[in-house]
Write a protein that holds these residues in place. Structure first.
Motif, PDB file in Angstrom:
ATOM      1  N   ASN A  69       0.950  -1.136   0.201  1.00  8.36           N
ATOM      2  CA  ASN A  69       0.097   0.530  -0.314  1.00  8.36           C
ATOM      3  C   ASN A  69       0.725   0.787  -0.381  1.00  8.36           C
ATOM      4  N   VAL A  70       1.672   1.366  -0.559  1.00 14.85           N
ATOM      5  CA  VAL A  70       2.756   2.235  -0.722  1.00 14.85           C
ATOM      6  C   VAL A  70       2.506   2.777  -2.246  1.00 14.85           C
ATOM      7  N   SER A  71       2.560   4.422  -2.681  1.00 10.95           N
ATOM      8  CA  SER A  71       2.335   4.581  -3.917  1.00 10.95           C
ATOM      9  C   SER A  71       3.341   6.339  -4.134  1.00 10.95           C
ATOM     10  N   GLU A  95       5.742  12.744  -3.973  1.00  9.61           N
ATOM     11  CA  GLU A  95       4.788  12.337  -2.846  1.00  9.61           C
ATOM     12  C   GLU A  95       5.189  11.448  -2.249  1.00  9.61           C
ATOM     13  N   MET A  96       5.244  10.527  -1.693  1.00 11.55           N
ATOM     14  CA  MET A  96       5.333   9.722  -1.257  1.00 11.55           C
ATOM     15  C   MET A  96       4.218   9.209  -0.194  1.00 11.55           C
ATOM     16  N   ASN A  97       3.009   8.271  -0.590  1.00  8.51           N
ATOM     17  CA  ASN A  97       2.184   8.033   0.326  1.00  8.51           C
ATOM     18  C   ASN A  97       2.047   6.344   0.961  1.00  8.51           C
ATOM     19  N   GLY A 100      -2.932   6.552   1.652  1.00  7.50           N
ATOM     20  CA  GLY A 100      -3.173   7.113   2.232  1.00  7.50           C
ATOM     21  C   GLY A 100      -2.720   8.369   3.183  1.00  7.50           C
ATOM     22  N   ASN A 101      -1.858   7.756   3.360  1.00  9.44           N
ATOM     23  CA  ASN A 101      -1.143   8.807   4.722  1.00  9.44           C
ATOM     24  C   ASN A 101      -0.128   9.141   4.222  1.00  9.44           C
TER      25      ASN A 101
END
Length: 422
Positions: A69-71, A95-97, A100-101
């Motif tokens: 879940n890393v995007s 940007e790294m999320n 969703g955070n």
């Protein structure tokens, strides 16, 4: 990588490519000019922490979804078309999320790029070939020397550790980064000989270290033989067969010389002989990983069949031998044979479970009979190693009916209408 979304590539194309877990091989197809190679370059540069690349690439948004879940989301905005008629003034927002955070965020701007070019001695001016700045940085850049990236993207760098890419480029037969004494670029296939020998020397070092370890403790273990239950419960014939099998396999590739094995001792020395054989088996086992790679490489090449030639190995070195028994320098092989060796070498020696293999146009110079079998080799390797493979190709022969693995840029992408000024 689970998904790659690209919007506004070259101000024309938008793609949404999903990568399936099984069989972990994705083939990207499409007409020339639609960005097949660029898609591989996007993945390669991002996973290799070469974020500067996105400053020079015309796009609006790139989203890369990984497992866990890393995007990552990259946005590029052009502020001014050029400075002094040479360098574009742009901003790349990275940007790294996770779940969703937002985890990390920083911008690359024209000041960063200007300082980077100056650091590597690249001085653009009105006579400079601006289109090749990325090539110059590709040769010179090391992210470890980039203080901005090291200070501003520590979590991104940490996540990408072990997710580096190996990219086999379309032009793969010449290593332009390395030159001979007469300043000519080195043929990549000649480097294969050098690299295989380096792997062999590493294996030999492990063998020597294991020999020192077991030989140095042999007397002590011999005196404690009664307590060595592991050896005691193994039949001598079993250990003996293991040792002989390894020696026979390793001899084929010149990994071991003649080894004298004590096969018979009096019944009172049965346990001593088992200990001796077990130690020899432990020493030989250090060569097994290199043997597995080397034999697989040989099998892949031999299964395609070089024209009236074969590979031979001695002392960890690779040789190409003609049918008449003469050695042939690898750079004298045909372009198709060189391509085959480079592809098979990268496939076998370049991979680990944590890596992504990117292959641009594997069909180059290869005979159709070889192409028929090549995809099956890749599918099998991806299954065994867990490596993800992303391949750009024009060749239906290479695809070999596996259209379910393909993403066609022309059929699936969105193409923006080109608008002329005036």
């Amino acid at each position: 990588i689970k998904q790659l979304v690209i919007e506004g590539l070259y101000d024309l194309y938008s793609y949404d490519i999903k990568f399936d877990n099984e069989p972990n091989v994705q083939i990207v197809t499409g007409p020339n000019g639609f960005g097949k190679t660029t898609i591989l370059q996007i993945i390669n540069h991002f996973c290799s922490r070469q974020f500067w690349y996105f400053y020079f690439l015309p796009f609006s948004t790139i989203k890369i979804q990984f497992d866990s879940n890393v995007s990552f989301c990259l946005n590029r905005k052009v502020n001014r078309t050029s400075i002094s008629g040479v360098l574009i003034d742009a901003t790349v927002h990275i940007e790294m999320n996770k779940d969703g955070n937002r985890i990390e965020i920083a911008d690359l701007d024209v000041v960063y790029i200007s300082n980077l070019l100056k650091y590597y001695g690249i001085q653009p001016n009105e006579d400079f070939d601006y289109s090749r700045i990325d090539e110059k940085l590709d040769w010179k850049y090391l992210y470890q020397n980039d203080t901005f990236v090291m200070n501003n993207y520590p979590k991104i760098l940490d996540f990408l550790e072990g997710r580096e890419c190996i990219m086999i480029k379309e032009q793969r037969l010449v290593n332009y980064l390395r030159t001979t004494d007469d300043k000519l670029p080195v043929k990549t296939v000649d480097d294969i000989q050098k690299y295989i020998e380096e792997f062999f020397l590493i294996a030999q070092k492990a063998y020597n270290l294991m020999s020192l370890k077991v030989d140095g403790s042999f007397v002590k273990r011999l005196s404690n033989l009664a307590e060595n239950k592991t050896i005691k419960h193994i039949k001598r014939d079993v250990i003996h067969k293991q040792v002989l099998d390894k020696i026979a396999k390793f001899k084929k590739y010149g990994l071991v010389g003649e080894l004298e094995i004590v096969e018979k001792l009096g019944i009172h020395y049965e346990e001593v002989l088992k200990l001796y054989l077990k130690d020899l088996d432990n020493k030989l086992s250090t060569l097994s990983p290199f043997y597995a790679r080397l034999s697989t490489f040989d099998q892949l090449v031999s299964s395609k069949g070089l024209s009236y030639k074969h590979l031979a190995f001695k002392d960890g070195k690779m040789y190409v031998i003609s049918e008449s028994g003469h050695e042939i320098p690898p750079h004298n092989l045909s372009s198709g044979e060189q391509n085959l060796l480079v592809l098979c070498y990268k496939l076998v020696f370049g991979l680990s479970n944590s890596k992504i293999l990117l292959i641009d146009e594997p069909e180059n110079s290869l005979h159709m009979a070889w192409l028929d079998k090549l995809l099956e080799d890749y599918l099998q390797t991806a299954k065994v190693t867990g490596c993800q493979m992303i391949i750009a190709t024009h060749s239906p022969t290479f695809i070999h009916g596996r259209w379910n693995l393909t993403y066609d840029l022309c059929e699936n992408g969105e193409i923006q209408e080109f608008k002329r000024n005036g």
